[in-house]
Design a protein around this motif. Structure first.
Motif: not given
Length: 358
Positions: A88-92, A95-99, A144-150
């Motif tokens: 779930a964290t990765r999906l959040s 497109a940057r998940a690959r980094q 930070t945006a991914a943390a909020a999305t997660s």
């Protein structure tokens, strides 16, 4: 159930925004939580001691010893839950998940789990901690945006699983306080999930952050761009978190069977609902020690068992939780991450809600 987090980890990636601003509400909030945390912890332990005395220490000991052989299965299922949460964290990140290297993500997940179990507002603190650890790979605004999305996805998954739990409670107890509590819990979490996303995507947020947070507010535009990259409802990470909740239902089915309770799907869903309600009520108590145990003891009659056996489910769950907290606490000591500096914008102060769900 671990003190692995430090001030920066608990405060999250935006902690530095409050430096030098002694009157900042965020600073005062952190100080207040620091003071209240041991108070709530002692209160939880005191409640647990009273519950053990009331249920009977002898019966509890016998039940727990008989259940121990099945505990490795619960640990195995918990590993699956950790994989779902990390996914779930990765999906959040979109497109940057690959980094983000897989090893770095796993390390962040283990540390975040320990923080989640001990910190007040545990889920928010865990997501902030993971964002801090992953910032060098994706940049502060994206992390930070991914943390909020997660966080939003976690709330949504908790809301969705609450409805079948409420149905199970209705089948077992009718329109009882348990049924109503689980229904309300589901509605509130879904609204909170959508509210968090809508609020973070609002254009006025960027203007407010620029006025309130000084130089950190300059990166609000990059933060909002990352948040708005997906839809209003983060379905993909939410489904991953929902998979984690389904596995948790399986955990409680195994635990109920281990303590000698006849286990059905309805019983397992009802038990999961009890845990979620207790989690919401005891969000400021580290590990919800005493709160979860009290909720299970209160529902013993509805479960058709004794208070000792019902409490044993919660105590065994605490034991499994402690195992992963210990792993998370040792992770930063034995697993050193390689230093990496991203060429992205600095971290934006996170705007995460208070509810906590693991």
């Amino acid at each position: 159930m671990s003190n692995v987090h430090h001030e920066g980890a608990l405060a999250g990636p935006g902690a530095a925004a409050g430096e030098g601003l002694s009157a900042s509400p965020c600073v005062w909030r952190r100080r207040l939580l620091t003071v209240l945390k041991p108070v709530f912890a002692m209160g939880g332990l005191g409640m647990l001691g009273a519950l053990v005395h009331k249920a009977g220490a002898g019966e509890l000991k016998t039940t727990l010893l008989e259940a121990l052989p099945l505990l490795p299965w619960v640990v195995f299922i918990e590993m699956g839950r950790q994989a779902c949460d990390a996914t779930a964290t990765r999906l959040s990140y979109g497109a940057r998940a690959r980094q983000v290297p897989l090893s770095v993500l796993v390390r962040a997940q283990l540390i975040g789990t320990a923080v989640s179990s001990m910190a007040p507002a545990g889920r928010a603190a865990a997501e902030a901690t993971k964002a801090t650890l992953l910032t060098p790979y994706t940049g502060g605004a994206s992390a930070t945006a991914a943390a909020a999305t997660s966080q939003s996805a976690s709330l949504g998954a908790g809301g969705l699983i609450s409805f079948p739990c409420a149905l199970a409670a209705y089948l077992m107890t009718g329109w009882s306080a348990f049924t109503v509590a689980m229904l309300v819990h589901g509605v509130v979490l879904l609204l909170a999930s959508l509210g968090v996303r809508a609020g973070l995507r609002a254009k006025r947020l960027g203007a407010w952050m620029r006025r309130r947070c000084g130089k950190w507010g300059e990166h609000a535009e990059a933060f909002q761009a990352s948040v708005c990259a997906g839809g209003l409802c983060p379905w993909r990470p939410m489904m991953a978190f929902l998979g984690s909740r389904v596995l948790q239902v399986m955990q409680y089915a195994v635990l109920a069977h281990a303590v000698g309770i006849d286990t059905t799907l309805v019983q397992a869903l009802f038990t999961q609902g009890l845990y979620l309600v207790a989690l919401a009520m005891g969000s400021l108590v580290p590990g919800q020690v005493g709160v979860t145990d009290g909720m299970f003891s209160l529902a013993a009659g509805a479960m058709g068992t004794t208070a000792a056996k019902a409490m044993s489910i919660a105590l065994l769950a605490h034991t499994v939780q402690a195992v992963f907290v210990l792993v998370g606490a040792l992770t930063p000591l034995v697993w050193r991450a390689k230093a990496k500096v991203a060429a992205a914008a600095p971290v934006v102060p996170p705007v995460l809600p208070a509810p906590v769900y693991r």
